[in-house]
Design a protein around this motif. Structure first.
Motif, PDB file in Angstrom:
ATOM      1  N   ALA A  66       0.521   3.503  16.393  1.00 33.07           N
ATOM      2  CA  ALA A  66       0.047   2.800  15.193  1.00 33.07           C
ATOM      3  C   ALA A  66      -1.117   3.545  14.551  1.00 33.07           C
ATOM      4  CB  ALA A  66      -0.363   1.379  15.546  1.00 33.07           C
ATOM      5  N   TRP A  69       0.305   6.756  12.918  1.00 35.73           N
ATOM      6  CA  TRP A  69       1.104   6.407  11.744  1.00 35.73           C
ATOM      7  C   TRP A  69       0.202   6.018  10.581  1.00 35.73           C
ATOM      8  CZ3 TRP A  69       6.239   7.023  11.111  1.00 35.73           C
ATOM      9  CH2 TRP A  69       6.818   6.468   9.973  1.00 35.73           C
ATOM     10  N   ASP A  70      -0.842   5.257  10.881  1.00 41.92           N
ATOM     11  CA  ASP A  70      -1.780   4.826   9.835  1.00 41.92           C
ATOM     12  C   ASP A  70      -2.565   6.015   9.295  1.00 41.92           C
ATOM     13  OD1 ASP A  70      -2.912   2.609   8.306  1.00 41.92           O
ATOM     14  OD2 ASP A  70      -4.774   3.098   9.377  1.00 41.92           O
ATOM     15  N   TYR A  73       0.109   7.668   6.930  1.00 42.32           N
ATOM     16  CA  TYR A  73       0.529   6.753   5.854  1.00 42.32           C
ATOM     17  C   TYR A  73      -0.482   5.613   5.800  1.00 42.32           C
ATOM     18  CZ  TYR A  73       4.837   9.290   6.764  1.00 42.32           C
ATOM     19  OH  TYR A  73       5.759  10.276   6.966  1.00 42.32           O
ATOM     20  N   GLN A  77       1.117   1.463   3.007  1.00 44.32           N
ATOM     21  CA  GLN A  77       2.416   2.004   3.410  1.00 44.32           C
ATOM     22  C   GLN A  77       2.738   1.708   4.873  1.00 44.32           C
ATOM     23  OE1 GLN A  77       1.465   6.049   2.468  1.00 44.32           O
ATOM     24  NE2 GLN A  77       2.734   6.032   0.613  1.00 44.32           N
ATOM     25  N   SER A  78       1.726   1.605   5.701  1.00 42.65           N
ATOM     26  CA  SER A  78       1.949   1.441   7.146  1.00 42.65           C
ATOM     27  C   SER A  78       1.962  -0.015   7.592  1.00 42.65           C
ATOM     28  CB  SER A  78       0.855   2.186   7.915  1.00 42.65           C
ATOM     29  OG  SER A  78      -0.394   1.579   7.687  1.00 42.65           O
ATOM     30  N   ARG A  79       1.990  -0.914   6.670  1.00 40.96           N
ATOM     31  CA  ARG A  79       1.874  -2.339   6.992  1.00 40.96           C
ATOM     32  C   ARG A  79       2.921  -2.810   8.004  1.00 40.96           C
ATOM     33  NH1 ARG A  79       0.482  -6.816   2.804  1.00 40.96           N
ATOM     34  NH2 ARG A  79       0.600  -8.633   4.145  1.00 40.96           N
ATOM     35  N   VAL A  81       4.891  -1.064  10.101  1.00 42.12           N
ATOM     36  CA  VAL A  81       4.779  -0.364  11.382  1.00 42.12           C
ATOM     37  C   VAL A  81       3.584  -0.900  12.161  1.00 42.12           C
ATOM     38  CG1 VAL A  81       4.348   1.885  12.450  1.00 42.12           C
ATOM     39  CG2 VAL A  81       5.937   1.702  10.532  1.00 42.12           C
ATOM     40  N   MET A  82       2.463  -1.117  11.471  1.00 43.42           N
ATOM     41  CA  MET A  82       1.271  -1.672  12.123  1.00 43.42           C
ATOM     42  C   MET A  82       1.557  -3.068  12.673  1.00 43.42           C
ATOM     43  SD  MET A  82      -1.315   0.446  12.005  1.00 43.42           S
ATOM     44  CE  MET A  82      -2.856  -0.377  11.868  1.00 43.42           C
TER      45      MET A  82
END
Length: 192
Positions: A66, A69-70, A73, A77-79, A81-82
């Motif tokens: 996480a 990824w954050d 992105y 954009q990473s909402r 996945v987070m």
């Protein structure tokens, strides 16, 4: 052949703060483990600890994923996945809590008595303990599962902490060894 330079717990017992319940419990746990592994030449199994480490590693892996990824992105954009990583992390922490509460149950040592021929399954010895806060009663439980079949045999005792430490806080190893040997012989003499 054992190394003569190594000192054992029996030769150099630990000294702890007598007013620190966690230090008392850890010293007693270490002494019980030492008796099981040295007096009986059992082999220690780390499967319970490995399970806990695996669960924790998966949770931390999702956290790191996480974070990375954050980084690439940023938040809007990473909402999703987070969100997935946070939910998985908390689920894994729930699994870890269940694992330590219901599978480990305070077990601090799993010792295996290997079959000399290597044909029969190992005899599994588990040692678990508890010492409540502000209490002087150390609850020790040994269980033995013979060769992976049948019900496990169990022996319990409640020990007064003062009987196992001197005035300076040094562990009285022979007293602990006597109790562990007594519990061990009680279990060996029980029928399944």
């Amino acid at each position: 052949m054992p190394d003569k330079n190594l000192t054992t717990m029996e030769d150099n017992p630990p000294k702890v703060n007598k007013w620190d319940g966690n230090a008392l419990k850890n010293a007693l746990d270490d002494a019980v483990k030492d008796v099981l592994l040295t007096r009986f030449s059992y082999v220690e199994s780390h499967k319970l600890l490995d399970g806990r480490l695996m669960i924790s590693s998966v949770a931390v892996g999702f956290s790191i994923f996480a974070l990375i990824w954050d980084w690439f992105y940023p938040f809007p954009q990473s909402r999703s996945v987070m969100l997935v990583c946070v939910v998985v992390y908390f689920v894994m922490m729930g699994v870890l809590t269940w694992y330590t509460t219901y599978l480990e149950r305070g077990i601090f040592c799993t010792a295996l008595k290997k079959d000399p021929a290597g044909i029969d399954p190992d005899h599994v010895w588990n040692a678990s303990s508890s010492l409540k806060r502000f209490d002087n009663k150390y609850h020790l439980r040994l269980t033995q599962k013979t060769g992976g079949v049948g019900r496990p045999k169990e022996a319990r005792t409640v020990l007064t902490v003062e009987n196992f430490f001197d005035e300076t806080g040094r562990l009285l190893y022979p007293a602990v060894a006597r109790e562990v040997l007594r519990l061990h012989s009680d279990l060996d003499s029980k029928k399944n």
